[in-house]
Design an enzyme around this catalytic site. Structure first.
Site, PDB file in Angstrom:
ATOM      1  N   HIS A 126      -0.647   0.372  -1.540  1.00  0.00           N
ATOM      2  CA  HIS A 126      -0.868  -1.011  -2.043  1.00  0.00           C
ATOM      3  C   HIS A 126      -1.688  -1.735  -1.046  1.00  0.00           C
ATOM      4  CE1 HIS A 126       2.824  -2.248  -0.448  1.00  0.00           C
ATOM      5  NE2 HIS A 126       2.175  -2.991  -0.209  1.00  0.00           N
TER       6      HIS A 126
HETATM    7  C1  UD1 Z   1       2.232  -8.404  -1.278  1.00  0.00           C
HETATM    8  C2  UD1 Z   1       2.074  -8.347   0.234  1.00  0.00           C
HETATM    9  C3  UD1 Z   1       2.645  -7.021   1.098  1.00  0.00           C
HETATM   10  C4  UD1 Z   1       3.720  -6.660   0.627  1.00  0.00           C
HETATM   11  C5  UD1 Z   1       3.649  -6.372  -0.827  1.00  0.00           C
HETATM   12  C6  UD1 Z   1       4.748  -5.875  -1.625  1.00  0.00           C
HETATM   13  C7  UD1 Z   1       0.683 -10.271   1.416  1.00  0.00           C
HETATM   14  C8  UD1 Z   1      -0.447 -10.428   2.266  1.00  0.00           C
HETATM   15  N1  UD1 Z   1       0.925  -9.139   1.148  1.00  0.00           N
HETATM   16  O1  UD1 Z   1       0.849  -7.447  -1.300  1.00  0.00           O
HETATM   17  O2  UD1 Z   1       2.667  -7.367   2.582  1.00  0.00           O
HETATM   18  O3  UD1 Z   1       3.980  -5.234   0.893  1.00  0.00           O
HETATM   19  O4  UD1 Z   1       3.287  -8.012  -1.621  1.00  0.00           O
HETATM   20  O5  UD1 Z   1       4.633  -5.506  -2.963  1.00  0.00           O
HETATM   21  O6  UD1 Z   1       1.327 -11.208   1.095  1.00  0.00           O
HETATM   22  N2  UD1 Z   1      -0.477  -8.470  -9.011  1.00  0.00           N
HETATM   23  C9  UD1 Z   1      -0.093  -8.389 -10.299  1.00  0.00           C
HETATM   24  N3  UD1 Z   1       1.073  -8.559 -10.805  1.00  0.00           N
HETATM   25  C10 UD1 Z   1       1.975  -9.252  -9.678  1.00  0.00           C
HETATM   26  C11 UD1 Z   1       1.422  -9.226  -8.329  1.00  0.00           C
HETATM   27  C12 UD1 Z   1       0.441  -8.994  -8.209  1.00  0.00           C
HETATM   28  O7  UD1 Z   1      -0.872  -7.747 -11.117  1.00  0.00           O
HETATM   29  O8  UD1 Z   1       2.968  -9.580 -10.106  1.00  0.00           O
HETATM   30  C13 UD1 Z   1      -1.834  -7.958  -8.673  1.00  0.00           C
HETATM   31  C14 UD1 Z   1      -2.931  -9.200  -8.635  1.00  0.00           C
HETATM   32  O9  UD1 Z   1      -4.105  -8.606  -9.336  1.00  0.00           O
HETATM   33  C15 UD1 Z   1      -3.099  -9.626  -7.118  1.00  0.00           C
HETATM   34  C16 UD1 Z   1      -2.926  -8.254  -6.524  1.00  0.00           C
HETATM   35  O10 UD1 Z   1      -1.839  -7.520  -7.288  1.00  0.00           O
HETATM   36  O11 UD1 Z   1      -3.970 -10.297  -7.076  1.00  0.00           O
HETATM   37  C17 UD1 Z   1      -2.413  -8.350  -4.845  1.00  0.00           C
HETATM   38  O12 UD1 Z   1      -1.294  -9.157  -5.216  1.00  0.00           O
HETATM   39  P1  UD1 Z   1      -0.938  -9.971  -3.725  1.00  0.00           P
HETATM   40  O13 UD1 Z   1       0.157 -10.646  -3.801  1.00  0.00           O
HETATM   41  O14 UD1 Z   1      -2.151 -10.730  -3.105  1.00  0.00           O
HETATM   42  O15 UD1 Z   1      -0.458  -8.844  -2.484  1.00  0.00           O
HETATM   43  P2  UD1 Z   1       0.283  -7.561  -2.776  1.00  0.00           P
HETATM   44  O16 UD1 Z   1      -0.820  -6.392  -2.530  1.00  0.00           O
HETATM   45  O17 UD1 Z   1       0.991  -7.479  -3.737  1.00  0.00           O
END
Ligand code: UD1
Length: 357
Positions: free
Chosen positions: A201
Site C-alpha cells: 500500500h
Molecule cells: C497510511 C500511512 C502509512 C500506514 C498506512 C496503514 C501516511 C503518510 N501513511 O497510508 O504509513 O502504513 O496508513 O494503513 O500517513 N482510503 C480509503 N479508505 C480509508 C482510508 C484510505 O479508501 O478508510 C484510500 C483513499 O483513497 C486515500 C488512500 O486510501 O486517499 C490513501 O490513504 P492515506 O490515508 O493517504 O494513506 P495510506 O496509504 O492509508
C-alpha cells in the site's frame, strides 16, 4: 491527569488498543481519543474499533482523501481547535503517519507536553513520507517511548537527551501477545492449502507505474510456485484497476485486524511493504520479504527473518530462494515481553506526579 491520544490510521488503532486497555485500569489517568479521520471507512477504521474493543473516539476531525499537505494542514487546524476547547495535560502521538505529523506540529506549538510512541525508528530513506513524519515527531516530543534497543541507539546517535528516552518495547507486540491466542483455530476454508500472504500500500509502490508493474510481476512469479493472496488496501485496489494490469494471483479487499493476524499465522511466508506486518510475520515465525529497499525494523533483517528486496522480480525471487535455504532465527525478544503498555503507564504516572497541581 487528562491524557489525549491522537490517532487516525490502522496501525495506530492497534497500538492504542494495547495501551488504552492498560490505561483503563488506572484511576489517576483520564483518557480522551482524537481520531483525525485519516482512515474512515468500515474496513479501515470501524472494524478495528469493534474487534479491538476500543472506546469510541471523543473527537473525529473527519479529514481524509486529500493530498498530504492538505490533509496534514486541516488536521493541524482541527487538533489545535480541539485542544484549545478541551485542554489536556499530555498528548500521545503514535508512529509515523500524517496524523502523527499533524499532532506533532499542533501540540508542540500549543506547548502541551507530548509523548511520541514508537520513537527512534529510522529507515534512512527520506523519500518515504513516513520517515519525514517520524523524524519530525521525535524532534518536537518531550518524551520518546522507543520500541527497540536499535531505536534508542538511533536517538542517542542523533544527540537526543537520554533523559527523554525510554525503552518500553513495542505496543504492537503487546497486541500480538494478547490477540494471537484468541484467534479462531484453523485456516479459512476458502484459502489455498498453503499460500504467500501479500500486502502492498505504500505510496512509492503505487504512484510509480513502473514500480507497480514490478511488484505485480514479482508476486506473479512467486504465485507460480506457491499461491499468492494479496489483501489489498483500497488505494491498491484502485491503482491496480486504473493501471489495467493483469493480476493472476488471488486478491481480496482489506481485512480486519484479527482476520489479518489469522492469515499471517496460517501463511507460509509474508510479502509486504507494511511496517506492522513485518513484526507480525516475525511473531508467527514466517519469513518476510519486504517490498521496499529498506526497513526501519532493522533487527529483523539482521537476524535473517526479513529480506528487504525492493520490487524487482529477480531480487524478490532470489529472496524467496534464500529463505528456502535458511528461514532465519526467530527467538530474540526484540520487541519486549508484551508489557510495553505497562512500562508506558508507569512512565506516564511518573510524569503525572511531576505536573504542578
Ligand atoms: C497510511 C500511512 C502509512 C500506514 C498506512 C496503514 C501516511 C503518510 N501513511 O497510508 O504509513 O502504513 O496508513 O494503513 O500517513 N482510503 C480509503 N479508505 C480509508 C482510508 C484510505 O479508501 O478508510 C484510500 C483513499 O483513497 C486515500 C488512500 O486510501 O486517499 C490513501 O490513504 P492515506 O490515508 O493517504 O494513506 P495510506 O496509504 O492509508
Amino acid at each position: 491527569m487528562n491524557l489525549m491520544h491522537i490517532i487516525g490510521a490502522r496501525p495506530q488503532f492497534v497500538k492504542l488498543a494495547a495501551l488504552s486497555r492498560q490505561i483503563r485500569m488506572e484511576k489517576e489517568i483520564r483518557e480522551t481519543i482524537l481520531h483525525t479521520g485519516q482512515h474512515w471507512s468500515r474496513e479501515m477504521s470501524g472494524v478495528f474499533f469493534r474487534e479491538l474493543e476500543l472506546p469510541e473516539p471523543d473527537f473525529n476531525l473527519e479529514v481524509h482523501g486529500l493530498s498530504h499537505g492538505a490533509m496534514t494542514g486541516r488536521m493541524i487546524q482541527g487538533i489545535e481547535k480541539v485542544l484549545q476547547d478541551h485542554p489536556a495535560d499530555l498528548v500521545l502521538i503514535y508512529g509515523d503517519t500524517n496524523s502523527t505529523l499533524a499532532g506533532a506540529v499542533a501540540v508542540s506549538k500549543l506547548r502541551i507536553p507530548m509523548v511520541h510512541v514508537e520513537a527512534g525508528l529510522r529507515s534512512r530513506d527520506m523519500t518515504m513520507p513516513e520517515e519525514i513524519n517520524r523524524v519530525v515527531a521525535d524532534r518536537v516530543s518531550d518524551l520518546l517511548f522507543c520500541p527497540t534497543a536499535g531505536s534508542v541507539d538511533n536517538l542517542i546517535r542523533e544527540g537526543y537527551d537520554s533523559a527523554k528516552i525510554l525503552l518500553t518495547g513495542d505496543l504492537m507486540w503487546d497486541a500480538l501477545v494478547h490477540y494471537a491466542p484468541r484467534l479462531p483455530a484453523g485456516k479459512r476454508e476458502d484459502l489455498p492449502g498453503e499460500f504467500i500472504l501479500a500486502t502492498v500500500h505504500r505510496q512509492e509502490n503505487l504512484e510509480d507505474a513502473a514500480r507497480l508493474c514490478a511488484w505485480v510481476g514479482a508476486l506473479s512469479r512467486l504465485d507460480q510456485e506457491i499461491p499468492v493472496v494479496l489483501v489489498a488496501h483500497p488505494r491498491t485496489e484502485k491503482k491496480i484497476r486504473e493501471s489495467g494490469i493483469r493480476v493472476p494471483f488471488l486478491t481480496e479487499g482489506a481485512a480486519g485486524p484479527l482476520e489479518m493476524l489469522r492469515m499471517v499465522r496460517d501463511s507460509r511466508m509474508v510479502c509486504t511493504d507494511s511496517g506492522g506486518l513485518q513484526k507480525e510475520a516475525y511473531y508467527f515465525r514466517k519469513p518476510c520479504i519486504t517490498l521496499r529497499d529498506r526497513t526501519e525494523w532493522t533487527e529483523l533483517e539482521a537476524c535473517g527473518c526479513n529480506i528487504p528486496a525492493g520490487t524487482c522480480a529477480d531480487s524478490v525471487w532470489s529472496a524467496f530462494l534464500r529463505f528456502r535455504e535458511n528461514r532465519g532465527s526467530y527467538d530474540q525478544p526484540f520487541y519486549g515481553e508484551g508489557n510495553a503498555a505497562l512500562k508506558m503507564v508507569e512512565a506516564l504516572n511518573r510524569f503525572s506526579r511531576s505536573i504542578p497541581s
